[in-house]
Design an enzyme around this catalytic site. Sequence first.
Site, PDB file in Angstrom:
ATOM      1  N   LYS A 113      53.680  -3.382  21.616  1.00  0.00           N
ATOM      2  CA  LYS A 113      54.383  -2.089  21.537  1.00  0.00           C
ATOM      3  C   LYS A 113      55.634  -2.294  20.705  1.00  0.00           C
ATOM      4  O   LYS A 113      56.502  -3.091  21.046  1.00  0.00           O
ATOM      5  CB  LYS A 113      54.740  -1.562  22.921  1.00  0.00           C
ATOM      6  CG  LYS A 113      55.388  -0.169  22.869  1.00  0.00           C
ATOM      7  CD  LYS A 113      55.608   0.403  24.247  1.00  0.00           C
ATOM      8  CE  LYS A 113      55.967   1.887  24.218  1.00  0.00           C
ATOM      9  NZ  LYS A 113      57.065   2.273  23.370  1.00  0.00           N
ATOM     10  N   ARG A 172      57.069   6.158  14.928  1.00  0.00           N
ATOM     11  CA  ARG A 172      55.634   6.454  14.850  1.00  0.00           C
ATOM     12  C   ARG A 172      55.365   7.203  13.560  1.00  0.00           C
ATOM     13  O   ARG A 172      56.131   8.091  13.179  1.00  0.00           O
ATOM     14  CB  ARG A 172      55.265   7.337  16.046  1.00  0.00           C
ATOM     15  CG  ARG A 172      53.848   7.898  16.057  1.00  0.00           C
ATOM     16  CD  ARG A 172      52.924   6.958  16.796  1.00  0.00           C
ATOM     17  NE  ARG A 172      51.652   7.555  17.126  1.00  0.00           N
ATOM     18  CZ  ARG A 172      51.311   7.940  18.362  1.00  0.00           C
ATOM     19  NH1 ARG A 172      52.187   7.864  19.343  1.00  0.00           N
ATOM     20  NH2 ARG A 172      50.104   8.408  18.612  1.00  0.00           N
ATOM     21  N   ARG A 185      56.698  11.663  14.604  1.00  0.00           N
ATOM     22  CA  ARG A 185      56.173  12.081  15.905  1.00  0.00           C
ATOM     23  C   ARG A 185      56.480  13.556  16.187  1.00  0.00           C
ATOM     24  O   ARG A 185      55.755  14.233  16.886  1.00  0.00           O
ATOM     25  CB  ARG A 185      56.829  11.189  16.947  1.00  0.00           C
ATOM     26  CG  ARG A 185      56.451  11.531  18.329  1.00  0.00           C
ATOM     27  CD  ARG A 185      56.503  10.271  19.114  1.00  0.00           C
ATOM     28  NE  ARG A 185      56.763  10.585  20.486  1.00  0.00           N
ATOM     29  CZ  ARG A 185      56.812   9.674  21.433  1.00  0.00           C
ATOM     30  NH1 ARG A 185      56.673   8.405  21.127  1.00  0.00           N
ATOM     31  NH2 ARG A 185      57.028  10.011  22.660  1.00  0.00           N
ATOM     32  N   GLU A 190      53.185   2.232  13.523  1.00  0.00           N
ATOM     33  CA  GLU A 190      54.618   2.252  13.803  1.00  0.00           C
ATOM     34  C   GLU A 190      55.323   1.583  12.617  1.00  0.00           C
ATOM     35  O   GLU A 190      54.886   0.525  12.148  1.00  0.00           O
ATOM     36  CB  GLU A 190      54.873   1.478  15.106  1.00  0.00           C
ATOM     37  CG  GLU A 190      56.269   1.610  15.647  1.00  0.00           C
ATOM     38  CD  GLU A 190      56.471   2.805  16.584  1.00  0.00           C
ATOM     39  OE1 GLU A 190      55.551   3.631  16.745  1.00  0.00           O
ATOM     40  OE2 GLU A 190      57.593   2.913  17.125  1.00  0.00           O
ATOM     41  N   PHE A 226      47.718   1.135  13.996  1.00  0.00           N
ATOM     42  CA  PHE A 226      46.938   0.977  15.223  1.00  0.00           C
ATOM     43  C   PHE A 226      45.847   2.015  15.437  1.00  0.00           C
ATOM     44  O   PHE A 226      45.130   1.956  16.421  1.00  0.00           O
ATOM     45  CB  PHE A 226      47.840   0.876  16.458  1.00  0.00           C
ATOM     46  CG  PHE A 226      48.862   1.970  16.598  1.00  0.00           C
ATOM     47  CD1 PHE A 226      48.473   3.258  16.934  1.00  0.00           C
ATOM     48  CD2 PHE A 226      50.210   1.704  16.420  1.00  0.00           C
ATOM     49  CE1 PHE A 226      49.409   4.253  17.087  1.00  0.00           C
ATOM     50  CE2 PHE A 226      51.154   2.692  16.565  1.00  0.00           C
ATOM     51  CZ  PHE A 226      50.756   3.978  16.897  1.00  0.00           C
ATOM     52  N   ARG A 250      49.307  12.950  26.976  1.00  0.00           N
ATOM     53  CA  ARG A 250      49.738  11.705  27.595  1.00  0.00           C
ATOM     54  C   ARG A 250      48.702  11.393  28.666  1.00  0.00           C
ATOM     55  O   ARG A 250      48.871  11.736  29.825  1.00  0.00           O
ATOM     56  CB  ARG A 250      51.123  11.923  28.209  1.00  0.00           C
ATOM     57  CG  ARG A 250      51.901  10.675  28.468  1.00  0.00           C
ATOM     58  CD  ARG A 250      53.226  10.999  29.101  1.00  0.00           C
ATOM     59  NE  ARG A 250      54.254  11.411  28.144  1.00  0.00           N
ATOM     60  CZ  ARG A 250      54.880  10.588  27.304  1.00  0.00           C
ATOM     61  NH1 ARG A 250      54.560   9.317  27.256  1.00  0.00           N
ATOM     62  NH2 ARG A 250      55.805  11.050  26.497  1.00  0.00           N
ATOM     63  N   LYS A 261      51.485   2.210  28.786  1.00  0.00           N
ATOM     64  CA  LYS A 261      52.512   1.293  28.257  1.00  0.00           C
ATOM     65  C   LYS A 261      53.038   0.390  29.365  1.00  0.00           C
ATOM     66  O   LYS A 261      53.117   0.802  30.522  1.00  0.00           O
ATOM     67  CB  LYS A 261      53.640   2.089  27.599  1.00  0.00           C
ATOM     68  CG  LYS A 261      54.235   3.174  28.444  1.00  0.00           C
ATOM     69  CD  LYS A 261      55.203   4.030  27.650  1.00  0.00           C
ATOM     70  CE  LYS A 261      55.594   5.252  28.440  1.00  0.00           C
ATOM     71  NZ  LYS A 261      56.453   6.172  27.746  1.00  0.00           N
TER      72      LYS A 261
HETATM   73  P1  AMP Z   1      57.126   5.998  24.512  1.00  0.00           P
HETATM   74  O1  AMP Z   1      57.913   6.587  23.385  1.00  0.00           O
HETATM   75  O2  AMP Z   1      57.874   5.031  25.354  1.00  0.00           O
HETATM   76  O3  AMP Z   1      56.374   7.049  25.308  1.00  0.00           O
HETATM   77  O4  AMP Z   1      55.961   5.113  23.851  1.00  0.00           O
HETATM   78  C1  AMP Z   1      55.021   5.636  22.979  1.00  0.00           C
HETATM   79  C2  AMP Z   1      55.378   5.267  21.566  1.00  0.00           C
HETATM   80  O5  AMP Z   1      55.254   3.880  21.354  1.00  0.00           O
HETATM   81  C3  AMP Z   1      54.448   5.852  20.524  1.00  0.00           C
HETATM   82  O6  AMP Z   1      54.776   7.172  20.188  1.00  0.00           O
HETATM   83  C4  AMP Z   1      54.647   4.924  19.342  1.00  0.00           C
HETATM   84  O7  AMP Z   1      55.723   5.380  18.535  1.00  0.00           O
HETATM   85  C5  AMP Z   1      55.096   3.627  19.966  1.00  0.00           C
HETATM   86  N1  AMP Z   1      54.151   2.516  19.792  1.00  0.00           N
HETATM   87  C6  AMP Z   1      54.521   1.267  19.480  1.00  0.00           C
HETATM   88  N2  AMP Z   1      53.476   0.468  19.400  1.00  0.00           N
HETATM   89  C7  AMP Z   1      52.368   1.203  19.637  1.00  0.00           C
HETATM   90  C8  AMP Z   1      50.967   0.925  19.696  1.00  0.00           C
HETATM   91  N3  AMP Z   1      50.489  -0.294  19.504  1.00  0.00           N
HETATM   92  N4  AMP Z   1      50.136   1.968  19.989  1.00  0.00           N
HETATM   93  C9  AMP Z   1      50.610   3.199  20.207  1.00  0.00           C
HETATM   94  N5  AMP Z   1      51.922   3.504  20.168  1.00  0.00           N
HETATM   95  C10 AMP Z   1      52.796   2.537  19.889  1.00  0.00           C
END
Ligand code: AMP
Length: 565
Positions: free
Chosen positions: A252, A257, A272, A302, A341, A416, A422
């Site tokens: 991650k 994004r 995003r 990303e 990804f 979601r 995550k």
């Molecule tokens: P969050 O913002 O904490 O909800 O995490 C989701 C975000 O993690 C996504 O919108 C991406 O920008 C980021 N991200 C980073 N690495 C990845 C990955 N391998 N697959 C999907 N999203 C990722």
Amino acid sequence: MDFQKLADLYEELENTSSGNAMREILSKFFKEVPPEDIAMVAYLTLGQIDSEYEGLVLGMAEKSVLKAISTAGGIEQSKVKTIMEKEGDVGLTAEIVLKKKPQTLVPLGKLTVPELFEKLHKITKLTGSGSQEAKTNTLASMLQKSSAKGARYIARITLGTLRMGVGDMTVLDSLAIAFTDDKKNKEILEKAYNICPDVGVIAETLAKKGIKGIEKIDISVGRPIKMMLAQRVKELKDIKEKIPGEMAVEGKYDGERVQAHKSKGKITLFSRRLDNITAQFPDVVKYLEKNIEAKDFVVEGEIIAVDEEGRPLHFQKLMQRKRKTDIEEYVKKVPVQVKLFDLLYYNSRSFLHEPYSKRTEKLQKIVKKNQHIMTADRLDTDDLSELNKFFKEMLHEKYEGVIVKGMDSEYQAGTRGWNWIKWKKEYVKEMIDTFDLVVVGAFYGKGKRKGTYGALLCAGYNEKDDTFETVCKLGTGLTDEALAELPEKFEKYKLEKKPARLTIKKEMEPDVWLSPHFVVEVLAAEITESPYHSLGLALRFPRFIRFREKKPEQATTTKEIKEMR
Ligand code: AMP
């Protein structure tokens, strides 16, 4: 359609403080709109002149709008300025001036919605020398053709300050009520909107072709798709319950994004929020061009800032690339790397409904990997201890953690869901996760913070009701520098009264209401019950981390917050 009808609608919406009443008013109105005008009405009601992702800008400053008002009203600019100083709103200023218009200035016909729309588009296209004057004249000609009330809204649309509290979801709900009577249809509309987040296209398709037309909406290269998001779990072992089969565990990355579309030889990058960010990343465009050979594609990844050795740098570093000038200089100063990804489209074929394994298998094949562009680090396993080992490796590499993906899972646009989970370092430190909350109000600062705001009122998004519910008052973590910037940052978003879609308890009413726009990332240590917040829960010890590039409707949902308790 006569623009006056829209002005009457806006006045009614402006005087409405509940989301439900808004939806009722809007749905009644939509039924009356001729299908050829409905897309325009949908955009204008959101304060836009096209889908947001088109990134059209009118490029008119307040000064030029006031000049146009003075021309249309036949009074001196200095008088218009005095009225503006008193009213503090360009819309009310336009209305007052046009009400006072001398009788000798007869109205020049009636302004229709298509004419307004066409002229606003014309303004976006005027560039170069003499363009400011041409823009002002075009605006003045519209004001001359409208009523005083109409002028109020035209002026606000031009400056981007039409804030009636209507969001994309409000429009979608109202369309569903207006054109379908089955509740199930709302789901179909939402699904289509996730693949085609363009309220105008949805409105027009529904009005012209009905729900059958909506069902046929599919991926279209060049038009962004709402991005799939990841869920979270409390404990590592919970991941197995949600994804019982083979898991793909990816790194991650903490960057930005990106969804990249290639069509007709041109590459477009969407953030995003679905903003067009192509101009900010000419290097990313080049890497994609060079390293993916294809007629057309849609890929996701990303973008992260890296040092000279390609090691990841903090997200803040990447933020320096958010700029409109000196782009080439910053391409060199802040080099980036793209970690791809997902693949949603390739050479005229949609992969949107293919399982993860197939999408990424194709992705692996088509990307020529090098230090600038590569696919995400990944481990395929069904074993939690292997997952944990890989997670630690990712932390060692200075990444944020991992995202676990179901091998057979579909890409759920705008959702979601439990197909992506995550797992971040914060979870292990026993701090609970961060929340992305919408700022809906602010409290004046005291003592050291006098003259700026001392705390922000933050809310989560209730997806079911399309409302915002407050969950914390945020004062900790904001640096003096960040605090000093707040008054200017918030100025354009201040409201006279509570935002229509906000639910709030009396005890929490802020000094200043803010139209839902800014999203902040907040770290908190616990979620407790609270009689003071409309969510019924409060975050304890909330700490500001950063402003996020998200739309208010992309904030953490109230359902998620409840589930995290
Ligand atoms: P969050 O913002 O904490 O909800 O995490 C989701 C975000 O993690 C996504 O919108 C991406 O920008 C980021 N991200 C980073 N690495 C990845 C990955 N391998 N697959 C999907 N999203 C990722």
